[in-house]
Design an enzyme around this catalytic site. Structure first.
Site, PDB file in Angstrom:
ATOM      1  CG  ASP A  24      -1.864   1.067   1.374  1.00 54.00           C
ATOM      2  OD1 ASP A  24      -1.848   1.955   0.502  1.00 54.00           O
ATOM      3  OD2 ASP A  24      -2.663   1.061   2.334  1.00 54.00           O
ATOM      4  CG  ASP A  61      -3.338   3.753  -3.042  1.00 50.39           C
ATOM      5  OD1 ASP A  61      -4.185   2.882  -3.284  1.00 50.39           O
ATOM      6  OD2 ASP A  61      -3.443   4.555  -2.105  1.00 50.39           O
ATOM      7  CD  GLU A  62      -5.183  -1.082  -0.846  1.00 49.90           C
ATOM      8  OE1 GLU A  62      -5.739   0.003  -0.625  1.00 49.90           O
ATOM      9  OE2 GLU A  62      -5.689  -2.187  -0.627  1.00 49.90           O
TER      10      GLU A  62
END
Length: 366
Positions: free
Chosen positions: A10, A110-111
């Site tokens: 993350d 973003d993950e």
DNA sequence: GTATGCTTTCGGC
DNA sequence: TTACGGCCGAAAGCATAC
């Protein structure tokens, strides 16, 4: 078949961290990345804030004007989102991460989940070292920090990644899963939002340990068989959901905020048609067709409403989208008194264009 | 009763 | 005191088919 080892990577306060890197003068100031709606000077919402801003209570989703109030006494920086740039950075990082995984699943900008079972031969020592190496690699190549959770499945990896951030690394071996989860609030489980949290609390269930001990039949009575089974398993750290490479998105949509609230279809349609064109552009760029078209309306009270229509056959016909959207808005406005604040258009039930052609070819040729 | 499909709402980031 | 984006996927709720 050995036990799995799963990581969740993350990127920390992603958009704001990218802005800090872009302009190092921001480094120690509150940085607030905003989506301005254009309605009035400061109307809009906060997309992401760095940790300096978070100390003042500024976080994702709050109104920009509220963020300004909270930060009125400090030297804060408010920036508009630059999604195109963030997407490019994201793509570079995702390519780094993909190289470390047996199976890779990007969840959002973003993950990402990494199945590293083979790579680590099931060793948590190897997995810890690998996670540290990934953090170094991302930092050396992009000068951005991330937080990583490692565990026997997605559920544990996700909660582990949240456990310590920013720049965290949390490894939860199978034999520690119950001790790790037990004291945490049920809210940490994926699928338990504010509403479900409230309902569980009325049952006297606040922590994951309390959920694990809660009578399963009562859980079924309240939440239904599926959700009850999910909650029960989750409370014990059990989750078989595989890490799977994602293909094309399942839906594409565009939404925009109106200059002022209205229920006048002649004010809404030009905006809606423009959204149709934008969505159509996305669809054709990806060479996709769709079978469902939806409209959605965020009303004056911020309540969300939607209507949709599913066709017999997949299509990418812009005129059909516009006609359908018109029909859906007419129907919606006829059956409600709501004023629209924001309007959106979505296509779903997507399929590859060539898949359809193949079907036709095999039908006619076959 | 279970599976499947569609519409609408919820919730995370 | 209020203030309020733009996406996405998952799940709920309902209807229908077997």
């Amino acid at each position: 078949m050995q036990a799995r080892i799963i990581m969740l990577v993350d990127l920390d306060y992603f958009f704001a961290q990218i802005e800090e890197k872009r302009n190092p003068a921001l480094k120690d100031k509150p940085v607030v990345v905003c989506v301005y709606s254009g309605r009035t000077k400061d109307s809009g919402a906060v997309s992401t804030a760095n940790y300096v801003a978070r100390k003042y209570g500024v976080k994702s989703g709050i109104p920009i004007s509220l963020a300004k109030t909270k930060l009125k006494d400090v030297d804060a920086v408010f920036l508009p989102v630059d999604k195109e740039y963030y997407s490019k950075v994201s793509e570079k990082i995702m390519n780094i991460l993909r190289g470390y995984a047996d199976i890779f699943e990007q969840v959002s900008v973003d993950e990402a989940y990494l199945d590293v079972s083979q790579k680590t031969r099931g060793s948590y020592l190897d997995a810890s070292e690998l996670a540290a190496r990934i953090k170094d690699d991302v930092f050396n190549q992009q000068k951005l920090t991330c937080s990583i959770g490692v565990g026997p499945n997605k559920l544990v990896a996700k909660i582990a990644a949240d456990y310590q951030k920013p720049d965290g690394l949390t490894v939860v071996k199978p034999e520690y899963v119950l001790r790790f989860l037990s004291p945490l609030p049920v809210r940490r489980l994926v699928g338990v939002g504010r509403k479900t949290e409230q309902r569980l609390e009325t049952l006297g269930v606040k922590t994951i340990a309390q959920l694990a001990r809660f009578d399963i039949q009562k859980l079924v009575d309240v939440f239904g068989r599926n959700l009850a089974a999910y909650f029960h398993n989750a409370s014990l750290g059990i989750d078989e959901d595989p890490v799977e490479e994602r293909g094309e998105p399942e839906s594409l949509s565009k939404i925009s905020t109106l200059k002022e609230d209205t229920n006048d279809i002649t004010k809404i349609l030009p905006v809606a048609y423009h959204l149709c064109e934008e969505v159509h552009k996305k669809l054709t760029q990806r060479q996709l067709v769709c079978r469902s078209v939806s409209i959605y309306v965020v009303a004056s009270d911020l309540g969300m409403h939607s209507r949709s229509k599913t066709f017999e056959n997949p299509t990418s016909d812009l005129q059909l989208f516009k006609d359908t959207v018109k029909e859906l808005f007419e129907k919606f406005l006829a059956e409600t008194d709501l004023q629209a604040r924001r309007v959106g258009v979505k296509v779903s039930n997507l399929d590859k264009k060539e898949a359809m052609q193949k079907q036709l070819t095999s039908f006619f040729g076959g």
